[in-house]
Structure formats: structure tokens, C-alpha cells
Scaffold this motif. Sequence first.
Motif, PDB file in Angstrom:
ATOM      1  N   LEU A 182       0.721  -1.117  -0.152  1.00 25.59           N
ATOM      2  CA  LEU A 182       0.117   0.021   0.117  1.00 25.59           C
ATOM      3  C   LEU A 182       0.970   1.203   0.050  1.00 25.59           C
ATOM      4  O   LEU A 182       0.693   2.289  -0.580  1.00 25.59           O
ATOM      5  N   GLU A 183       2.066   1.137   0.657  1.00 20.23           N
ATOM      6  CA  GLU A 183       2.898   2.277   0.779  1.00 20.23           C
ATOM      7  C   GLU A 183       3.558   2.873  -0.534  1.00 20.23           C
ATOM      8  O   GLU A 183       3.455   3.918  -1.039  1.00 20.23           O
ATOM      9  N   ILE A 184       3.926   1.624  -1.226  1.00 20.45           N
ATOM     10  CA  ILE A 184       4.107   1.744  -2.846  1.00 20.45           C
ATOM     11  C   ILE A 184       3.073   2.335  -3.633  1.00 20.45           C
ATOM     12  O   ILE A 184       3.373   3.233  -4.506  1.00 20.45           O
ATOM     13  N   MET A 185       1.937   1.669  -3.569  1.00 14.22           N
ATOM     14  CA  MET A 185       0.824   2.332  -4.243  1.00 14.22           C
ATOM     15  C   MET A 185       0.465   3.809  -3.941  1.00 14.22           C
ATOM     16  O   MET A 185       0.273   4.490  -4.824  1.00 14.22           O
ATOM     17  N   LYS A 186       0.680   4.280  -2.680  1.00 21.66           N
ATOM     18  CA  LYS A 186       0.612   5.627  -2.485  1.00 21.66           C
ATOM     19  C   LYS A 186       1.189   6.487  -3.207  1.00 21.66           C
ATOM     20  O   LYS A 186       1.043   7.447  -3.730  1.00 21.66           O
ATOM     21  N   VAL A 187       2.672   6.193  -3.233  1.00 17.58           N
ATOM     22  CA  VAL A 187       3.488   6.875  -4.076  1.00 17.58           C
ATOM     23  C   VAL A 187       3.197   6.976  -5.172  1.00 17.58           C
ATOM     24  O   VAL A 187       3.237   8.198  -6.115  1.00 17.58           O
ATOM     25  N   ILE A 188       2.802   5.702  -6.021  1.00 16.13           N
ATOM     26  CA  ILE A 188       2.548   5.839  -7.479  1.00 16.13           C
ATOM     27  C   ILE A 188       1.150   6.714  -7.654  1.00 16.13           C
ATOM     28  O   ILE A 188       1.024   7.542  -8.531  1.00 16.13           O
ATOM     29  N   TRP A 189       0.160   6.455  -6.871  1.00 20.25           N
ATOM     30  CA  TRP A 189      -1.059   7.252  -6.954  1.00 20.25           C
ATOM     31  C   TRP A 189      -1.099   8.706  -6.700  1.00 20.25           C
ATOM     32  O   TRP A 189      -1.426   9.536  -7.493  1.00 20.25           O
ATOM     33  N   GLU A 190       0.051   8.974  -5.848  1.00 17.69           N
ATOM     34  CA  GLU A 190       0.329  10.534  -5.551  1.00 17.69           C
ATOM     35  C   GLU A 190       0.904  11.411  -6.409  1.00 17.69           C
ATOM     36  O   GLU A 190       0.543  12.545  -6.736  1.00 17.69           O
ATOM     37  N   SER A 191       1.674  10.573  -7.259  1.00 16.94           N
ATOM     38  CA  SER A 191       2.538  11.370  -8.443  1.00 16.94           C
ATOM     39  C   SER A 191       1.480  11.617  -9.652  1.00 16.94           C
ATOM     40  O   SER A 191       1.801  12.390 -10.350  1.00 16.94           O
ATOM     41  N   VAL A 242      10.080   5.530  -7.824  1.00 21.52           N
ATOM     42  CA  VAL A 242       9.451   4.905  -6.562  1.00 21.52           C
ATOM     43  C   VAL A 242      10.298   4.587  -5.735  1.00 21.52           C
ATOM     44  O   VAL A 242       9.852   5.325  -4.356  1.00 21.52           O
ATOM     45  N   LYS A 243      11.473   4.310  -5.514  1.00 20.21           N
ATOM     46  CA  LYS A 243      12.478   4.187  -4.547  1.00 20.21           C
ATOM     47  C   LYS A 243      12.772   5.493  -4.099  1.00 20.21           C
ATOM     48  O   LYS A 243      13.050   5.617  -2.673  1.00 20.21           O
ATOM     49  N   ALA A 244      13.027   6.421  -5.009  1.00 23.16           N
ATOM     50  CA  ALA A 244      13.502   7.846  -4.260  1.00 23.16           C
ATOM     51  C   ALA A 244      12.408   8.517  -3.510  1.00 23.16           C
ATOM     52  O   ALA A 244      12.522   9.051  -2.430  1.00 23.16           O
ATOM     53  N   SER A 245      11.002   8.409  -3.881  1.00 28.24           N
ATOM     54  CA  SER A 245      10.020   8.733  -3.357  1.00 28.24           C
ATOM     55  C   SER A 245       9.751   7.980  -1.687  1.00 28.24           C
ATOM     56  O   SER A 245       9.519   8.399  -0.899  1.00 28.24           O
ATOM     57  N   LEU A 246       9.985   6.781  -1.815  1.00 30.07           N
ATOM     58  CA  LEU A 246       9.994   5.737  -0.637  1.00 30.07           C
ATOM     59  C   LEU A 246      11.014   6.287   0.259  1.00 30.07           C
ATOM     60  O   LEU A 246      10.704   6.208   1.632  1.00 30.07           O
ATOM     61  N   GLU A 247      11.952   6.497  -0.183  1.00 34.73           N
ATOM     62  CA  GLU A 247      13.377   6.899   0.789  1.00 34.73           C
ATOM     63  C   GLU A 247      13.071   8.097   1.447  1.00 34.73           C
ATOM     64  O   GLU A 247      14.079   8.357   2.231  1.00 34.73           O
ATOM     65  N   GLU A 248      12.184   8.619   1.102  1.00 32.19           N
ATOM     66  CA  GLU A 248      11.995  10.045   1.977  1.00 32.19           C
ATOM     67  C   GLU A 248      11.606   9.776   3.444  1.00 32.19           C
ATOM     68  O   GLU A 248      11.991  10.605   4.343  1.00 32.19           O
ATOM     69  N   GLN A 249      10.952   8.655   3.494  1.00 28.36           N
ATOM     70  CA  GLN A 249      10.502   8.096   5.034  1.00 28.36           C
ATOM     71  C   GLN A 249      11.702   7.413   5.454  1.00 28.36           C
ATOM     72  O   GLN A 249      11.859   7.042   6.619  1.00 28.36           O
ATOM     73  N   ARG A 250      12.215   6.217   4.781  1.00 28.79           N
ATOM     74  CA  ARG A 250      13.092   5.044   5.141  1.00 28.79           C
ATOM     75  C   ARG A 250      13.987   4.607   4.247  1.00 28.79           C
ATOM     76  O   ARG A 250      13.492   4.749   3.045  1.00 28.79           O
ATOM     77  N   PRO A 251      15.062   3.817   4.392  1.00 29.80           N
ATOM     78  CA  PRO A 251      15.768   3.327   3.234  1.00 29.80           C
ATOM     79  C   PRO A 251      15.141   1.982   2.763  1.00 29.80           C
ATOM     80  O   PRO A 251      14.328   1.315   3.341  1.00 29.80           O
ATOM     81  N   TRP A 252      15.341   1.929   1.385  1.00 35.62           N
ATOM     82  CA  TRP A 252      14.669   0.773   0.641  1.00 35.62           C
ATOM     83  C   TRP A 252      15.575   0.094   0.044  1.00 35.62           C
ATOM     84  O   TRP A 252      16.558   0.507  -0.647  1.00 35.62           O
ATOM     85  N   ASN A 253      15.180  -1.366   0.193  1.00 35.51           N
ATOM     86  CA  ASN A 253      16.623  -2.277  -0.911  1.00 35.51           C
ATOM     87  C   ASN A 253      15.793  -2.467  -2.120  1.00 35.51           C
ATOM     88  O   ASN A 253      14.693  -2.711  -2.272  1.00 35.51           O
TER      89      ASN A 253
END
Length: 127
Positions: A12-21, A30-41
Motif C-alpha cells: 500500500l505504501e508503494i501504491m500511495k507513491v504511485i497514486w500521488e505522483s 518509486v524508490k526515491a519517493s519511498l526513501e524520503e521516509q526510510r531506506p529501501w532495498n
Amino acid sequence: MAELMRLPDTELEIMKVIWESGRTLSTSEVKASLEEQRPWNVSALQTLLNRLIDRGFLESYKEGKNRFYTPLVAEKEYLAVENKAFLEKVNNHSVTKLVASLYDSHSITEEDLDELAAFIRSKTGGA
């Protein structure tokens, strides 16, 4: 469309990034947006993106070295299903019970209630 399934929190966290864009995003976007909150592999992210494709939430295409993702399910559509299920499961179909429990637990304020009342008035013609 088949019935939507509830997404795990990370998906859901990933979908929110895509929806908000509001647009198609590459894996790195997607990774860059998610990493505003925490690191992602990146490999874990790719696994989750592939699950979202398998579940029918995303479609993807490859262009050069980049893979791009577009939502197949609108955020509004997903939230409607989730909210309805939550209301049925937790609050026995009662919006009043939901709002009362939020207020009693100090999760919403008097201002939130005023905003909700204004919304209701606007949707019911002031009745």
C-alpha cells in the motif's frame, strides 16, 4: 474487474507513491519517493512491485534499462473497498459509531467534527 484484495502495508505504501505522483513512474523514482521516509532495498522493492503486478494493481513496461509502472486500480476505487470493509468489520456499518470512537479516543478534534458537519451539509443540501 475482479474483487480487490486488501494490500499489505508495504505494498500500500508503494501504491500511495504511485497514486500521488499522478503519472507513470520508474523503479528508481518509486524508490526515491519511498526513501524520503526510510531506506529501501531495490531488490525487495522490485519483488513488491512484481506482486502488485500479479495482483492486478499495476502494469509495467521496460524502456531501455528502466522499468516503468502505471496503476490499474485508482486510489479512490481501492479506498472505497477498504473503507467499506472496515466500516462493516469494525463499526457494524455505523458511521456514527466510527466518528464517536474517533472522537472519544481523541483521534479527531472539534475542528474535524465541524469540517465533517460542513461536508454533510454540502452533500445533503443543508438538511
